[in-house]
Design a protein around this motif. Structure first.
Motif, PDB file in Angstrom:
ATOM      1  N   ALA A   1       0.833  -1.202   0.000  1.00 23.32           N
ATOM      2  CA  ALA A   1       0.000   0.000   0.000  1.00 23.32           C
ATOM      3  C   ALA A   1       0.868   1.252   0.000  1.00 23.32           C
ATOM      4  O   ALA A   1       0.583   2.210  -0.734  1.00 23.32           O
ATOM      5  CB  ALA A   1      -0.924  -0.003   1.212  1.00 23.32           C
ATOM      6  N   GLN A  12       1.014   4.132  -2.900  1.00 21.36           N
ATOM      7  CA  GLN A  12       0.800   5.540  -2.595  1.00 21.36           C
ATOM      8  C   GLN A  12       1.956   6.381  -3.129  1.00 21.36           C
ATOM      9  O   GLN A  12       1.748   7.465  -3.675  1.00 21.36           O
ATOM     10  CB  GLN A  12       0.648   5.737  -1.097  1.00 21.36           C
ATOM     11  N   ILE A  29      -3.571   6.033  -5.958  1.00 19.80           N
ATOM     12  CA  ILE A  29      -4.361   6.145  -4.736  1.00 19.80           C
ATOM     13  C   ILE A  29      -5.456   5.091  -4.672  1.00 19.80           C
ATOM     14  O   ILE A  29      -5.792   4.586  -3.598  1.00 19.80           O
ATOM     15  CB  ILE A  29      -4.955   7.566  -4.615  1.00 19.80           C
ATOM     16  N   ARG A  30      -6.010   4.705  -5.815  1.00 18.19           N
ATOM     17  CA  ARG A  30      -7.060   3.689  -5.821  1.00 18.19           C
ATOM     18  C   ARG A  30      -6.521   2.353  -5.305  1.00 18.19           C
ATOM     19  O   ARG A  30      -7.133   1.702  -4.456  1.00 18.19           O
ATOM     20  CB  ARG A  30      -7.633   3.517  -7.221  1.00 18.19           C
ATOM     21  N   TYR A  66      -3.871   1.959  -3.467  1.00 18.88           N
ATOM     22  CA  TYR A  66      -3.518   2.186  -2.062  1.00 18.88           C
ATOM     23  C   TYR A  66      -4.720   1.979  -1.154  1.00 18.88           C
ATOM     24  O   TYR A  66      -4.636   1.279  -0.141  1.00 18.88           O
ATOM     25  CB  TYR A  66      -2.962   3.603  -1.882  1.00 18.88           C
ATOM     26  N   SER A  67      -5.853   2.552  -1.531  1.00 13.57           N
ATOM     27  CA  SER A  67      -7.026   2.442  -0.674  1.00 13.57           C
ATOM     28  C   SER A  67      -7.572   1.016  -0.655  1.00 13.57           C
ATOM     29  O   SER A  67      -8.019   0.541   0.392  1.00 13.57           O
ATOM     30  CB  SER A  67      -8.113   3.424  -1.115  1.00 13.57           C
ATOM     31  N   SER A 100      -5.147  -1.070   1.476  1.00 15.51           N
ATOM     32  CA  SER A 100      -5.293  -0.677   2.882  1.00 15.51           C
ATOM     33  C   SER A 100      -6.566  -1.251   3.491  1.00 15.51           C
ATOM     34  O   SER A 100      -6.560  -1.706   4.638  1.00 15.51           O
ATOM     35  CB  SER A 100      -5.310   0.845   3.009  1.00 15.51           C
ATOM     36  N   ALA A 101      -7.640  -1.248   2.726  1.00 12.65           N
ATOM     37  CA  ALA A 101      -8.901  -1.810   3.220  1.00 12.65           C
ATOM     38  C   ALA A 101      -8.758  -3.317   3.457  1.00 12.65           C
ATOM     39  O   ALA A 101      -9.241  -3.842   4.469  1.00 12.65           O
ATOM     40  CB  ALA A 101     -10.016  -1.532   2.228  1.00 12.65           C
TER      41      ALA A 101
END
Length: 60
Positions: free
Chosen positions: A24, A28, A33-34, A36-37, A40-41
């Motif tokens: 992640a 980033q 960013i997509r 990464y999110s 991370s989720a």
């Protein structure tokens, strides 16, 4: 009796969690960013599983 020979599932899951956090972070840094999110989720969901497994192991 030979419980010390069994692999610890929490340790394996924590290793996977740390690898996901690193992925992640790299996403980033690349500006993705997509990804990464999403990573991370997934990592947070895995952390929830780890905490639940630790709770069940402590109650035994």
């Amino acid at each position: 009796m030979f419980q010390f020979l069994r692999p610890d599932p929490v340790k394996r899951m924590k290793k996977r969690y740390n690898a996901m956090l690193e992925q992640a972070m790299l996403a980033q840094r690349r500006g993705d960013i997509r990804s990464y999110s999403m990573i991370s989720a997934d990592a947070e969901a895995l952390w929830g599983e780890i905490r639940e497994l630790q709770r069940t192991q402590q109650s035994k």
